[in-house]
Design an enzyme around this catalytic site. Structure first.
Site, PDB file in Angstrom:
ATOM      1  N   ARG A  82      -5.796  -8.018   2.255  1.00 24.07           N
ATOM      2  CA  ARG A  82      -4.454  -7.438   2.181  1.00 24.07           C
ATOM      3  C   ARG A  82      -4.493  -5.914   2.143  1.00 24.07           C
ATOM      4  O   ARG A  82      -3.661  -5.260   2.766  1.00 24.07           O
ATOM      5  CB  ARG A  82      -3.703  -8.015   0.977  1.00 24.07           C
ATOM      6  CG  ARG A  82      -2.229  -7.671   1.012  1.00 24.07           C
ATOM      7  CD  ARG A  82      -1.447  -8.433  -0.025  1.00 24.07           C
ATOM      8  NE  ARG A  82      -1.843  -8.082  -1.369  1.00 24.07           N
ATOM      9  CZ  ARG A  82      -1.391  -8.684  -2.471  1.00 24.07           C
ATOM     10  NH1 ARG A  82      -0.527  -9.678  -2.367  1.00 24.07           N
ATOM     11  NH2 ARG A  82      -1.787  -8.317  -3.662  1.00 24.07           N
ATOM     12  N   LYS A 185       1.390  -3.257   0.556  1.00 18.10           N
ATOM     13  CA  LYS A 185       1.424  -2.861  -0.856  1.00 18.10           C
ATOM     14  C   LYS A 185       1.261  -1.342  -0.943  1.00 18.10           C
ATOM     15  O   LYS A 185       0.159  -0.822  -1.093  1.00 18.10           O
ATOM     16  CB  LYS A 185       0.307  -3.602  -1.610  1.00 18.10           C
ATOM     17  CG  LYS A 185       0.657  -3.817  -3.075  1.00 18.10           C
ATOM     18  CD  LYS A 185      -0.240  -4.858  -3.694  1.00 18.10           C
ATOM     19  CE  LYS A 185       0.058  -5.024  -5.158  1.00 18.10           C
ATOM     20  NZ  LYS A 185       1.195  -5.903  -5.436  1.00 18.10           N
ATOM     21  N   GLU A 221      12.863 -10.521  -2.249  1.00 19.33           N
ATOM     22  CA  GLU A 221      11.833 -10.458  -3.290  1.00 19.33           C
ATOM     23  C   GLU A 221      12.472 -10.288  -4.641  1.00 19.33           C
ATOM     24  O   GLU A 221      13.639  -9.935  -4.776  1.00 19.33           O
ATOM     25  CB  GLU A 221      10.882  -9.297  -3.026  1.00 19.33           C
ATOM     26  CG  GLU A 221       9.774  -9.695  -2.118  1.00 19.33           C
ATOM     27  CD  GLU A 221       8.494  -8.949  -2.422  1.00 19.33           C
ATOM     28  OE1 GLU A 221       7.656  -9.452  -3.186  1.00 19.33           O
ATOM     29  OE2 GLU A 221       8.330  -7.858  -1.873  1.00 19.33           O
TER      30      GLU A 221
END
Ligand SMILES: *Cc1c(COP(=O)(O)O)cnc(C)c1O
Length: 341
Positions: A82, A185, A221
């Site tokens: 990720r 992220k 989210e």
């Protein structure tokens, strides 16, 4: 502070100084040697891209002391993949998976005395981060990067037991744009979420349940966590181009299938909350945080998911299974843990 003086169960989710952090820099087209240091500051040029143009990405994962006394790091490879995706997203240099692995393991081993004991409910939070270091004022990606891994012991997320909390909906803010950086992220997404989060906390909610930024119709989210719900015995979770693919959510999807449930990753309309039997926010910090009610601050509507305020059976079972694997209490059939020797 000596680690034997730490009140493990009383620790917050915060920064506690440890012994070492590890670093590696990318210069002249190559990653250099891994450095171990006790220095908690970084020399950064005043014109570095991380300070001006947001070239900052990070990860969050945990190490646990298991039932057998061994240290387990949960889903290290997924986090490695990720952060490399996040790097590509911001035109940064991806950290090779093997380097990520080596540095995370080294950071944990060097700070082994800060891995909380089994049974304390605490864990060692691992924070890898990468920043653009090149001094330039022109808007373009850096040529030099620094990758750092530091750790901090964190206390149990549920200090007063595994209890539901309430979420709020506000259409005043989005945390990410439809084709923006929400799926990576990056620190900037968090900056964009601070106002909404502060508003939610001031009103007594644990987080904002964001709606999709394009139509404000679907659930997106849940603050810095993914959202899932249980409906007619199925595990449902939003498919969206603006959410960060949570590794906890991915793990739950597998565990739900193992429990014989169907898993649907699809748009979830806000109104569908009327029909779910359980819901939770999920992420590394909490694993699963059950949702009791969702209050729409704009319409005044209240979605009551747990009328009796008791956490539901499916969220409880998913939570227990995941925790059991992390702590070496249940078989790790998918090889999610990196067990240190
Ligand atoms: C880190 C993060 C999550 C949770 O991901 P995990 O891999 O489960 O810890 C969810 N949403 C956002 C925005 C995040 O930054």
């Amino acid at each position: 502070m000596a680690s034997n003086e730490l009140d493990w169960a009383g620790l917050a989710f915060g920064y506690v100084p440890t012994d070492y952090n590890v670093r590696c820099s990318f210069r002249d087209g190559a990653w250099g040697p891994i450095e171990e240091t006790t220095d908690v500051t970084i020399p950064v040029h005043i014109a570095a891209t991380c300070l001006h143009y947001g070239q900052e990405i990070f990860e969050g994962l945990k190490a646990f002391r298991g039932k057998d006394g061994k240290i387990r790091i949960f889903r290290l490879e997924e986090n490695a993949r990720r952060i490399a995706d996040s790097a590509r997203g911001l035109l940064m240099e991806p950290v090779p998976e093997e380097l990520f692995r080596e540095m995370v393991i080294r950071a944990v081993k060097l700070n082994e005395r800060f891995v909380p004991p089994y049974g304390s409910g605490a864990s060692l939070y691992i924070r890898p981060l990468e920043i653009g270091m090149t001094a330039q004022v022109g808007v373009k990606s850096a040529k030099e990067y620094t990758f750092i891994v530091f750790v901090s012991p964190v206390g149990p997320y549920f200090k007063e037991g595994f209890k539901p909390t309430n979420l709020c909906i506000t259409r005043e803010f989005d945390r990410a744009a439809p084709k923006g950086t929400g799926r990576w992220k990056v620190g900037g997404n968090y900056a964009a979420s601070l106002q909404a989060g502060a508003k939610a906390h001031a009103l007594g909610y644990s987080a904002v349940l964001y709606l999709d930024p394009r139509e404000k119709k679907y659930i997106d989210e849940c603050g810095p966590a993914n959202f899932f719900a249980i409906k007619d015995g199925k595990y449902i979770t939003p498919a969206s181009e603006s959410i960060l693919p949570s590794i906890t959510n991915k793990s739950f999807m597998q565990l739900a299938r193992d429990m014989g449930m169907e898993v649907e990753q699809r748009h979830i309309e806000l109104e569908e909350l009327e029909t779910v039997s359980e819901a939770a926010a999920c992420g590394t910090a909490a694993v699963a945080s059950p949702v009791g009610e969702v209050h729409d601050l704009d319409t005044g509507h209240k979605y009551v998911i747990l009328p009796d305020g008791q956490v539901g059976p499916v969220v409880t079972e998913l939570y227990n299974r995941l925790r059991g694997i992390q702590l070496g209490e249940l078989p790790d059939v998918y090889g999610w843990n990196t067990v240190l020797d």
